[in-house]
Design a protein around this motif. Sequence first.
Motif, PDB file in Angstrom:
ATOM      1  N   LYS A  93      50.351   9.501  75.881  1.00  0.00           N
ATOM      2  CA  LYS A  93      49.506   9.108  74.744  1.00  0.00           C
ATOM      3  C   LYS A  93      48.300  10.025  74.619  1.00  0.00           C
ATOM      4  N   SER A  94      47.652  10.323  75.741  1.00  0.00           N
ATOM      5  CA  SER A  94      46.466  11.184  75.707  1.00  0.00           C
ATOM      6  C   SER A  94      46.803  12.644  75.984  1.00  0.00           C
ATOM      7  N   ASN A  95      48.063  12.905  76.390  1.00  0.00           N
ATOM      8  CA  ASN A  95      48.510  14.241  76.789  1.00  0.00           C
ATOM      9  C   ASN A  95      47.632  14.794  77.899  1.00  0.00           C
ATOM     10  N   GLU A  96      47.366  13.939  78.902  1.00  0.00           N
ATOM     11  CA  GLU A  96      46.572  14.337  80.058  1.00  0.00           C
ATOM     12  C   GLU A  96      47.419  14.297  81.316  1.00  0.00           C
ATOM     13  N   VAL A  97      47.111  15.199  82.232  1.00  0.00           N
ATOM     14  CA  VAL A  97      47.849  15.323  83.494  1.00  0.00           C
ATOM     15  C   VAL A  97      46.876  15.226  84.659  1.00  0.00           C
ATOM     16  N   PHE A  98      47.260  14.454  85.665  1.00  0.00           N
ATOM     17  CA  PHE A  98      46.519  14.375  86.919  1.00  0.00           C
ATOM     18  C   PHE A  98      47.390  15.029  87.989  1.00  0.00           C
ATOM     19  N   HIS A  99      46.827  15.958  88.766  1.00  0.00           N
ATOM     20  CA  HIS A  99      47.603  16.638  89.806  1.00  0.00           C
ATOM     21  C   HIS A  99      46.841  16.613  91.121  1.00  0.00           C
ATOM     22  N   GLU A 100      47.557  16.272  92.167  1.00  0.00           N
ATOM     23  CA  GLU A 100      46.967  16.270  93.497  1.00  0.00           C
ATOM     24  C   GLU A 100      47.909  16.993  94.441  1.00  0.00           C
ATOM     25  N   LYS A 101      47.400  18.001  95.121  1.00  0.00           N
ATOM     26  CA  LYS A 101      48.188  18.736  96.111  1.00  0.00           C
ATOM     27  C   LYS A 101      47.912  18.093  97.456  1.00  0.00           C
ATOM     28  N   ASN A 102      48.927  17.461  98.045  1.00  0.00           N
ATOM     29  CA  ASN A 102      48.700  16.696  99.272  1.00  0.00           C
ATOM     30  C   ASN A 102      49.738  17.074 100.309  1.00  0.00           C
TER      31      ASN A 102
END
Length: 402
Positions: free
Chosen positions: A144-153
Amino acid sequence: MAPNTKTSRKAARYAVPVAVAGVAAATVAMVPAFANAGGPDLPKVTAQQLIEKVAASDVQQLSGTARITTDLGLPKIASGLLGGGGIAGGSANPEDKVAQLANGSHTLRVAADGPDRQRLTFLDGKDEYSLIHNGDDVWGYDSKSNEVFHEKNAEAGKGKDGGKEHKTGDRLAASPQKLAEEILKAAGPTTDVSVGDTAQVAGRDAYQLVLKPKQSGSTVGSVQIAVDAKNGVPLRVQMLSAQGGKPIVDAGFTKVDFAKPAADTFAFAAPKGAKVTEGVDEAGKGGADEHWKALESFPGLGGLTGGAGGKGDVKVLGEGWSTVARIDSGVDRSLKDLENDKNAPKEAKQFLDSLGDKVTGKFGEGRVLSTRLVNALITDDGKVYVGAVTKDALVKAADANK
């Protein structure tokens, strides 16, 4: 998927169905009982045998669709903080989505391939939110917002000794498997366990494990866990209110396949033009946290919300289904002060308006915040008594531990 420590603490606040179920279930005594002919004709099993079947299940690969409906009867202010049951755009942070599972109905598409690959997609009409764990990468995508959350773990899923553990499922707490795990993990002698009617869930034959509190005063009538008759995987979890009516929590597969999902199920690349947020630096900013901070700013409410408004000293009273936590905020100002304070934060006033009837006892005076599952008594001298127990049980606990 294994979050870092900061994210774990924040997510824990939102895991309402799981956390409360774990506290309420507390402990289980094995009561021999047998499945009857209420559904598919299955071999008879005892509760002990069925629990052992769940514990022995080694299924790590599956895909399907699940439905979770939560009806906690939250006050309007709490319902608003949790997103009102829909998928709100504007953030791809996983915790903002997990919060919404505490309210309303949600359809989820689920896939798992061992401890290193899982995918959970929230479906809400044409909008989707996906949480993907693939090896060292954790992705969250809000269409909906075209947002991405990325976490390198790189440490995802590793235990204290460096070995792999199934901790990567922590962020997939919405699944029937995870709910059942949390409930059974806390089992012991304050609960009667039996085997109820057999059933069919997602087209599969299942036994039903029924947990009921031995103690009086709980808001929970029973917890029913449908267990796959062949492989021991929990297919559905229902928490029923002691007052009757529709389930407080009803989470179950509507479709499930135990074949290995295709490898590309867990592949993800940020769409063109999407805003990408790396790491967890933005966690805890804005959204529901700002509302909590506003509540914490008024003395006397900090103990309830876990903030710095007071000491927040906690004492656990009782055990099992009748467990009550007493939180001493350590402040002198009362609810009456809040009622009369024209400069109190708007959110604090809204919180007060959401409280129920005034109550009195040996402890003094107070007001009760009521839901179908958890009730909280806030006394005029700044103490909070909270648990999955009735209002009368809270008053009794306050009288005995003033």
